[in-house]
Design a protein around this motif. Structure first.
Motif, PDB file in Angstrom:
ATOM      1  N   LEU A  62     -63.933 113.414 -30.011  1.00 39.41           N
ATOM      2  CA  LEU A  62     -64.391 112.533 -28.947  1.00 39.41           C
ATOM      3  C   LEU A  62     -63.774 112.917 -27.613  1.00 39.41           C
ATOM      4  N   ALA A  63     -62.488 113.238 -27.597  1.00 46.56           N
ATOM      5  CA  ALA A  63     -61.831 113.647 -26.351  1.00 46.56           C
ATOM      6  C   ALA A  63     -62.494 114.882 -25.771  1.00 46.56           C
ATOM      7  N   GLU A  64     -62.802 115.829 -26.623  1.00 43.37           N
ATOM      8  CA  GLU A  64     -63.413 117.068 -26.141  1.00 43.37           C
ATOM      9  C   GLU A  64     -64.805 116.838 -25.586  1.00 43.37           C
ATOM     10  N   GLN A  65     -65.515 115.809 -26.081  1.00 38.97           N
ATOM     11  CA  GLN A  65     -66.810 115.448 -25.506  1.00 38.97           C
ATOM     12  C   GLN A  65     -66.667 115.001 -24.054  1.00 38.97           C
ATOM     13  N   PHE A  66     -65.500 114.442 -23.718  1.00 36.94           N
ATOM     14  CA  PHE A  66     -65.233 113.986 -22.360  1.00 36.94           C
ATOM     15  C   PHE A  66     -64.533 115.063 -21.528  1.00 36.94           C
ATOM     16  N   GLY A  67     -64.432 116.261 -22.059  1.00 42.53           N
ATOM     17  CA  GLY A  67     -63.780 117.337 -21.323  1.00 42.53           C
ATOM     18  C   GLY A  67     -62.282 117.217 -21.255  1.00 42.53           C
ATOM     19  N   ILE A  68     -61.704 116.457 -22.206  1.00 34.36           N
ATOM     20  CA  ILE A  68     -60.261 116.251 -22.238  1.00 34.36           C
ATOM     21  C   ILE A  68     -59.623 117.281 -23.166  1.00 34.36           C
ATOM     22  N   ALA A  69     -58.631 117.976 -22.671  1.00 29.23           N
ATOM     23  CA  ALA A  69     -57.894 118.916 -23.511  1.00 29.23           C
ATOM     24  C   ALA A  69     -57.039 118.116 -24.482  1.00 29.23           C
ATOM     25  N   TYR A  70     -57.366 118.181 -25.752  1.00 27.80           N
ATOM     26  CA  TYR A  70     -56.685 117.356 -26.741  1.00 27.80           C
ATOM     27  C   TYR A  70     -55.344 117.971 -27.122  1.00 27.80           C
ATOM     28  N   LEU A  71     -54.269 117.227 -26.841  1.00 28.21           N
ATOM     29  CA  LEU A  71     -52.918 117.685 -27.149  1.00 28.21           C
ATOM     30  C   LEU A  71     -52.244 116.796 -28.193  1.00 28.21           C
ATOM     31  N   GLY A  72     -53.017 115.913 -28.806  1.00 29.98           N
ATOM     32  CA  GLY A  72     -52.470 115.007 -29.800  1.00 29.98           C
ATOM     33  C   GLY A  72     -52.369 113.584 -29.268  1.00 29.98           C
ATOM     34  N   THR A  73     -51.794 112.706 -30.086  1.00 32.85           N
ATOM     35  CA  THR A  73     -51.608 111.312 -29.713  1.00 32.85           C
ATOM     36  C   THR A  73     -50.149 110.910 -29.910  1.00 32.85           C
ATOM     37  N   ALA A  81     -51.895 103.505 -30.044  1.00 33.41           N
ATOM     38  CA  ALA A  81     -52.068 104.947 -29.869  1.00 33.41           C
ATOM     39  C   ALA A  81     -52.588 105.291 -28.476  1.00 33.41           C
ATOM     40  N   PHE A  82     -52.072 106.391 -27.932  1.00 37.06           N
ATOM     41  CA  PHE A  82     -52.504 106.912 -26.644  1.00 37.06           C
ATOM     42  C   PHE A  82     -52.676 108.420 -26.743  1.00 37.06           C
ATOM     43  N   LEU A  83     -53.551 108.952 -25.906  1.00 36.84           N
ATOM     44  CA  LEU A  83     -53.675 110.402 -25.786  1.00 36.84           C
ATOM     45  C   LEU A  83     -52.475 110.957 -25.041  1.00 36.84           C
ATOM     46  N   ILE A  84     -52.034 112.128 -25.428  1.00 46.12           N
ATOM     47  CA  ILE A  84     -50.965 112.812 -24.706  1.00 46.12           C
ATOM     48  C   ILE A  84     -51.549 113.440 -23.445  1.00 46.12           C
ATOM     49  N   ASN A  85     -50.911 113.173 -22.322  1.00 50.85           N
ATOM     50  CA  ASN A  85     -51.275 113.761 -21.030  1.00 50.85           C
ATOM     51  C   ASN A  85     -52.685 113.386 -20.568  1.00 50.85           C
ATOM     52  N   ASN A  86     -53.134 112.179 -20.913  1.00 49.12           N
ATOM     53  CA  ASN A  86     -54.410 111.696 -20.402  1.00 49.12           C
ATOM     54  C   ASN A  86     -54.381 110.182 -20.409  1.00 49.12           C
ATOM     55  N   ASP A  87     -54.955 109.562 -19.368  1.00 49.75           N
ATOM     56  CA  ASP A  87     -54.877 108.112 -19.201  1.00 49.75           C
ATOM     57  C   ASP A  87     -56.042 107.352 -19.839  1.00 49.75           C
ATOM     58  N   SER A  88     -56.995 108.060 -20.433  1.00 45.39           N
ATOM     59  CA  SER A  88     -58.096 107.360 -21.091  1.00 45.39           C
ATOM     60  C   SER A  88     -57.564 106.516 -22.236  1.00 45.39           C
ATOM     61  N   HIS A  89     -58.187 105.364 -22.448  1.00 41.22           N
ATOM     62  CA  HIS A  89     -57.756 104.446 -23.501  1.00 41.22           C
ATOM     63  C   HIS A  89     -58.520 104.742 -24.788  1.00 41.22           C
ATOM     64  N   ILE A  90     -57.828 104.705 -25.917  1.00 40.77           N
ATOM     65  CA  ILE A  90     -58.465 104.940 -27.199  1.00 40.77           C
ATOM     66  C   ILE A  90     -58.077 103.833 -28.177  1.00 40.77           C
ATOM     67  N   SER A  91     -58.879 103.683 -29.209  1.00 41.36           N
ATOM     68  CA  SER A  91     -58.537 102.800 -30.318  1.00 41.36           C
ATOM     69  C   SER A  91     -59.084 103.430 -31.587  1.00 41.36           C
ATOM     70  N   ILE A  92     -58.359 103.259 -32.677  1.00 39.12           N
ATOM     71  CA  ILE A  92     -58.644 103.954 -33.932  1.00 39.12           C
ATOM     72  C   ILE A  92     -58.689 102.945 -35.076  1.00 39.12           C
ATOM     73  N   THR A  93     -59.624 103.133 -35.990  1.00 40.44           N
ATOM     74  CA  THR A  93     -59.634 102.354 -37.224  1.00 40.44           C
ATOM     75  C   THR A  93     -60.125 103.239 -38.350  1.00 40.44           C
ATOM     76  N   HIS A  94     -59.615 103.004 -39.554  1.00 42.44           N
ATOM     77  CA  HIS A  94     -60.097 103.780 -40.688  1.00 42.44           C
ATOM     78  C   HIS A  94     -60.022 102.946 -41.959  1.00 42.44           C
ATOM     79  N   THR A  95     -60.972 103.217 -42.837  1.00 39.03           N
ATOM     80  CA  THR A  95     -61.037 102.590 -44.146  1.00 39.03           C
ATOM     81  C   THR A  95     -61.088 103.703 -45.183  1.00 39.03           C
ATOM     82  N   PHE A  96     -61.235 103.308 -46.429  1.00 41.52           N
ATOM     83  CA  PHE A  96     -61.324 104.305 -47.495  1.00 41.52           C
ATOM     84  C   PHE A  96     -62.502 105.247 -47.277  1.00 41.52           C
TER      85      PHE A  96
END
Length: 209
Positions: A62-73, A81-96
């Motif tokens: 998703l970050a790469e779709q926005f042209g963000i160089a993904y360096l982890g969270t 959770a936050f992106l490293i070196n980027n101010d965009s806000h993210i939220s994560i959820t996961h199930t089985f």
């Protein structure tokens, strides 16, 4: 991970939902070194490891779709959770079965996804106020929507020690509602939110903006 759903919400937030099918090895190979190894090492259950890796792979996508160089969270002191070196806000959820990520370049966002389960009926008095409890009755779809909506608003706010029962209120709705109204109170701060609900089979997904 097959893409199940992609949606732009309120022209500010992008949601991606993927079905988790890969093995841990496949996920590690696809993700490379773009993750917090120390955080991953704290997880011991194999399925939880898969979910964690899959969620970071989806954040990267998703970050790469926005042209963000993904360096982890990284996570703050509240576990948000936050992106490293980027101010965009993210939220994560996961199930089985699924992993979902939302990104908003401008403001906080919160997302949650749960499979409808009878445990929500057994524990409803712990997370619903008296009016909410009366409204929901024992209807599992309504209870699922209440839980996911409250969790999404809690994650949007991003602070710990917030009572789902006493501090987060969801206005009455029906089982066909796609937008709920929520309010979180944290001392003198009041956070109002529109919460968008989507169903994928027995799984309820809510995103708070």
């Amino acid at each position: 991970m097959p893409l199940v759903h992609s949606e732009m919400i309120e022209e500010t937030s992008t949601l991606l939902l993927w079905k988790l099918t890969e093995t841990e090895t496949e996920l590690r190979n696809n993700l490379g070194h773009g993750y917090n190894a120390e955080e991953l090492q704290s997880i011991s259950h194999p399925q939880k490891v898969r979910e964690w890796l899959a969620s970071r792979l989806l954040v990267k996508t998703l970050a790469e779709q926005f042209g963000i160089a993904y360096l982890g969270t990284h996570k703050d002191e509240h576990g948000k959770a936050f992106l490293i070196n980027n101010d965009s806000h993210i939220s994560i959820t996961h199930t089985f079965e699924y992993v979902a990520v939302a990104i908003n370049p401008y403001a906080a966002v919160g997302i949650d996804m749960e499979k409808s389960d009878e445990k929500l009926q057994r524990t409803s008095k712990k997370y619903l106020s008296a009016p909410e409890f009366t409204h929901a009755g024992n209807e599992l779809p309504l209870l699922s929507m209440y839980w996911c909506a409250k969790e999404a608003l809690y994650k949007l706010h991003g602070k710990k020690k917030i009572s789902f029962k006493d501090a987060i209120y969801i206005e009455p709705f029906d089982a066909n509602s796609v937008i709920l109204k929520g309010r979180l109170t944290d001392e003198e701060l009041i956070v109002s939110s529109d919460i968008y609900v989507r169903w994928f089979g027995e799984h309820c997904l809510a995103i708070a903006l």
